[in-house]
Design an enzyme around this catalytic site. Structure first.
Site, PDB file in Angstrom:
ATOM      1  N   LYS A 176      -3.973 -16.978   6.146  1.00  0.00           N
ATOM      2  CA  LYS A 176      -3.116 -17.733   5.235  1.00  0.00           C
ATOM      3  C   LYS A 176      -2.020 -16.826   4.679  1.00  0.00           C
ATOM      4  O   LYS A 176      -2.276 -15.994   3.817  1.00  0.00           O
ATOM      5  CB  LYS A 176      -3.926 -18.292   4.056  1.00  0.00           C
ATOM      6  CG  LYS A 176      -3.119 -19.236   3.194  1.00  0.00           C
ATOM      7  CD  LYS A 176      -3.657 -19.376   1.792  1.00  0.00           C
ATOM      8  CE  LYS A 176      -2.899 -18.582   0.784  1.00  0.00           C
ATOM      9  NZ  LYS A 176      -1.463 -18.862   0.643  1.00  0.00           N
ATOM     10  N   GLU A 250      -5.680  -4.962  -1.337  1.00  0.00           N
ATOM     11  CA  GLU A 250      -4.593  -4.079  -1.773  1.00  0.00           C
ATOM     12  C   GLU A 250      -3.839  -4.818  -2.853  1.00  0.00           C
ATOM     13  O   GLU A 250      -3.333  -5.922  -2.611  1.00  0.00           O
ATOM     14  CB  GLU A 250      -3.641  -3.795  -0.598  1.00  0.00           C
ATOM     15  CG  GLU A 250      -4.165  -2.771   0.369  1.00  0.00           C
ATOM     16  CD  GLU A 250      -4.519  -1.464  -0.283  1.00  0.00           C
ATOM     17  OE1 GLU A 250      -3.857  -1.079  -1.281  1.00  0.00           O
ATOM     18  OE2 GLU A 250      -5.469  -0.829   0.184  1.00  0.00           O
ATOM     19  N   CYS A 284       4.572  -3.181  -3.249  1.00  0.00           N
ATOM     20  CA  CYS A 284       3.516  -2.590  -4.083  1.00  0.00           C
ATOM     21  C   CYS A 284       3.723  -1.089  -4.208  1.00  0.00           C
ATOM     22  O   CYS A 284       3.240  -0.469  -5.140  1.00  0.00           O
ATOM     23  CB  CYS A 284       2.140  -2.918  -3.528  1.00  0.00           C
ATOM     24  SG  CYS A 284       1.869  -2.263  -1.899  1.00  0.00           S
ATOM     25  N   GLU A 386       3.192  -4.270 -13.772  1.00  0.00           N
ATOM     26  CA  GLU A 386       4.025  -4.370 -12.585  1.00  0.00           C
ATOM     27  C   GLU A 386       5.005  -5.531 -12.745  1.00  0.00           C
ATOM     28  O   GLU A 386       4.593  -6.660 -12.965  1.00  0.00           O
ATOM     29  CB  GLU A 386       3.102  -4.617 -11.384  1.00  0.00           C
ATOM     30  CG  GLU A 386       3.762  -4.434 -10.059  1.00  0.00           C
ATOM     31  CD  GLU A 386       2.773  -4.593  -8.901  1.00  0.00           C
ATOM     32  OE1 GLU A 386       1.827  -5.390  -9.017  1.00  0.00           O
ATOM     33  OE2 GLU A 386       2.974  -3.919  -7.875  1.00  0.00           O
TER      34      GLU A 386
HETATM   35  C1  UN1 Z   1       5.775   0.233   2.401  1.00  0.00           C
HETATM   36  O1  UN1 Z   1       5.680   0.960   1.424  1.00  0.00           O
HETATM   37  O2  UN1 Z   1       6.688   0.380   3.232  1.00  0.00           O
HETATM   38  O3  UN1 Z   1       2.437  -4.927  -0.486  1.00  0.00           O
HETATM   39  C2  UN1 Z   1       4.808  -0.843   2.682  1.00  0.00           C
HETATM   40  C3  UN1 Z   1       3.047  -3.888  -0.253  1.00  0.00           C
HETATM   41  C4  UN1 Z   1       2.346  -2.824   0.571  1.00  0.00           C
HETATM   42  C5  UN1 Z   1       3.126  -2.395   1.752  1.00  0.00           C
HETATM   43  C6  UN1 Z   1       4.051  -1.289   1.462  1.00  0.00           C
HETATM   44  N1  UN1 Z   1       1.054  -3.309   0.982  1.00  0.00           N
HETATM   45  O4  UN1 Z   1       4.171  -3.746  -0.669  1.00  0.00           O
END
Ligand code: UN1
Length: 489
Positions: A176, A250, A284, A386
Site C-alpha cells: 500500500k 522507519e 526523513c 519534525e
Molecule cells: C535519502 O536520504 O536519500 O523516508 C533517502 C525517507 C527515508 C529515505 C531517505 N526513508 O526520507
C-alpha cells in the site's frame, strides 16, 4: 497539459479498477491540474490480494534465488529505460525537482540491480560442530506474505528498498503506497509485470491510511515493513507486535548538521543547503537542525542567508527550479504553522520570506525556504518536532562537546552531518553522536543500497533496511545440525 493517468490496482497478476471511494492526485505546483485518478481499493481487493499472495508464496519461495533475481534485474532495465519519463511524472505529482525525480527513478533501478544479484551471493553460513561427524548450517527462509506500507516522499525509491529485498529473498508482497502520490507505484508494478513476475507475488493496492490497519490485522500477514510518520509507524508496529508479526518501521528524524570552527565553510554551506532544502525538506534524513560553532556562526549564517535568498522556487518540472512545492495543502499549513509558532516563541528569521500570498507560488503548495535562529537556553518545539518541510533551525555552540550534546538532544537519532577538517573531532563524532547514519563532510541525506540504513533511538523500530541488514528482516534462519548415518557398506 499532460493526460490524466487512470489509477488501478495490481492483484494476482491483473489490473483491477478498485471498489473503494474515488482518489485523485493533484500537481502540488498547480493544484487545479489532476495527475492521476481512479477508485481506491476496498476490502474486497485487500482480501483478493492476500489470497493471491498466500497462493503464490510456496512456489515463489521454491524458485531458485538466481531466477528470482533475474526478474528483478529485468525490472531494473525497464525502470532505467523509463527514468526520464517517470522522473518527470514523479516531479509533477510529488513536487521534487525534475533532476531529483529522475535521480530517484535511477536509484530504484540501482536497488533492483543490487538485490537482483543477491541470489548469487552467500545464502547462509556454516559452523563447525563440537561433535564429531556433524556440521552446523544456518539457512535462510522467507517470512511469507509481507505487508509493505510506503510514504509519499520517495514514491519509487522507498518501495524499491522494501520490495526488491522482499522478493529477492522469496517473500510475496501486499503493498500500500501513499494514496497522495500513487503514480510511481503503478510504474513500479508495471516494470515488475513486464519483467515476468509471476501473478500474486506482488499485489499493489492504492488505498486510504486505514488500509494500513486492514493489512496489519490480516490473518495471513507474516511481516510488515513501514516507512512514514512516527505516529502511524508506532501504531502499526504495536498492532503487528500484538499479533506476533515481525515489523520493521522507519519513522522520524530531526537530523542535525554540526559545523565546527575548523570546517571548510564553503563545502559545509553547500551541503547544508542540499540537506535542508532538496525535496523541499521532505525526507526523513533532511537536515532540519544546524549547530554552528560560535566563532564562525555569523559568517556561516550570512553564507546560508545569501544562498537561501538566491534559490529559484517554482514549478519543479522547470529545470532551472531548485525548490518545488510541498506535497499538499495540509503539509503546507502545518509547516507554516510550525514556523509561525517558533517565531512566536522567540525564534528570529535568518532567511525566509513571509508565506507567499499571490501568483503561482500562492496557488501551489509552496513554502519559502526558511532558516530560523533559536534563542539560547530556551526549549522550542521546532527543535524537537519534525516539520517535514524546507525549514532549518539553528543554535550556536561554544564547544565541540556542547555541539554534540545539542545534536543528541531529542528522541530521534536517524542521521547527522559533521563538518570538520580535524580528524580528532571526526573520531569524537563517530563515538559520541547517537545516530544510525553519520556523514562526515557531506549532507545528512543519502543512502547507498549495499549498506544498512536506519536510525538509532526512536527513529526506527526493528531491523535496519538495505544491504545485508535487509536479509535480517525479510528472512528467518533455520539452524541445521547435520550428521550422516552410519556409512552404507
Ligand atoms: C535519502 O536520504 O536519500 O523516508 C533517502 C525517507 C527515508 C529515505 C531517505 N526513508 O526520507
Amino acid at each position: 497539459m499532460s493526460t490524466v493517468v487512470q489509477l488501478q490496482h495490481y492483484v494476482d497478476g491483473a489490473w483491477v479498477p478498485g471498489s473503494g471511494s474515488p482518489v485523485i492526485s493533484y500537481n502540488p505546483a498547480r493544484p487545479d491540474e489532476i495527475v492521476a485518478q481512479g477508485l481506491q481499493a476496498g476490502q474486497t481487493e485487500v482480501e483478493q490480494a492476500f489470497t493471491a499472495a498466500v497462493a503464490a508464496k510456496s512456489e515463489w519461495a521454491r524458485t531458485p534465488a538466481h531466477e528470482r533475481g533475474a526478474v528483478l534485474l529485468r525490472a531494473a532495465v525497464v525502470i532505467e529505460q523509463n527514468a526520464e519519463a517517470w522522473g518527470l511524472e514523479l516531479a509533477r505529482e510529488e513536487g521534487k525537482t525534475r533532476a531529483e525525480g529522475h535521480g530517484e527513478v535511477l536509484r530504484a533501478a540501482q536497488i533492483f540491480r543490487y538485490y537482483g544479484n543477491d541470489g548469487d551471493r552467500a545464502a547462509g553460513e556454516i559452523f563447525s560442530s563440537p561433535r564429531r561427524g556433524e556440521k552446523i548450517l544456518v539457512t535462510r527462509k522467507p517470512l511469507g506474505v509481507v505487508g509493505v506500507v510506503t510514504p509519499f516522499n520517495f514514491p519509487i525509491a522507498i518501495p524499491a528498498w522494501k520490495i526488491a529485498p522482499a522478493l529477492a529473498y522469496g517473500n510475496t508482497v501486499v503493498w500500500k503506497p501513499a494514496s497522495t502520490v500513487p503514480l510511481l507505484a503503478l510504474r513500479l508494478a508495471q516494470a515488475l509485470e513486464a519483467a515476468g513476475l509471476p501473478p500474486g507475488v506482488l499485489n499493489l493496492l492504492i488505498g486510504p491510511g486505514s488500509m494500513g490497519n486492514a493489512i496489519v490485522e490480516h490473518a495471513a500477514l507474516d511481516g510488515l515493513t513501514f516507512t512514514g510518520s512516527t505516529s502511524v509507524g508506532r501504531r502499526l508496529a504495536a498492532a503487528a507486535a500484538g499479533r506476533g508479526v515481525p515489523v520493521q518501521a522507519e519513522m522520524g528524524g530531526k537530523n542535525p548538521a554540526i559545523v565546527l570552527a575548523d570546517a571548510d565553510l564553503n563545502l559545509a554551506a553547500e551541503q547544508v543547503m542540499l540537506g535542508a532544502f532538496r525535496s523541499a525538506g521532505q525526507k526523513c534524513t533532511a537536515t532540519s537542525r544546524l549547530i554552528v560553532a560560535e566563532p564562525i556562526a555569523d559568517d556561516f549564517l550570512a553564507m546560508l542567508k545569501q544562498r537561501t535568498e538566491a534559490m529559484v522556487v517554482g514549478d519543479p518540472t522547470n529545470p532551472a527550479v531548485q525548490l518545488g512545492p510541498v506535497v499538499n495543502d495540509s503539509a503546507r499549513k502545518s509547516i507554516l504553522d510550525g514556523v509561525a509558532a517558533a517565531r512566536a516563541q522567540g525564534a528570529s528569521v535568518v532567511a525566509g520570506e513571509d508565506p507567499y500570498d499571490d501568483g503561482d507560488l500562492a496557488t501551489g503548495y509552496f513554502v519559502p525556504p526558511t532558516i530560523l535562529e533559536l534563542p539560547a537556553g530556551r526549549e522550542l518545539d521546532i527543535w524537537r518536532e519534525e516539520l517535514f518541510g524546507p525549514v532549518l533551525s539553528v543554535r550556536r555552540a561554544a564547544t565541540v562537546e556542547q555541539a554534540f550534546e545539542l545534536a543528541n538532544d531529542g528522541e530521534y537519532g536517524l542521521s547527522a552531518a559533521l563538518f570538520t577538517r580535524d580528524l580528532t573531532h571526526a573520531l569524537e563524532g563517530m563515538e559520541d553522536l547517537d545516530v544510525g547514519i553519520l556523514h562526515v563532510n557531506s549532507e545528512t541525506a543519502g543512502a547507498d543500497p549495499h549498506v544498512p540504513f536506519g536510525g538509532a533511538k526512536k527513529s526506527g523500530y526493528g531491523p535496519k533496511e538495505q544491504g545485508a541488514a535487509a536479509k535480517d528482516f525479510f528472512t528467518h534462519t533455520t539452524t541445521v545440525y547435520l550428521r550422516g548415518g552410519a556409512p552404507t557398506p
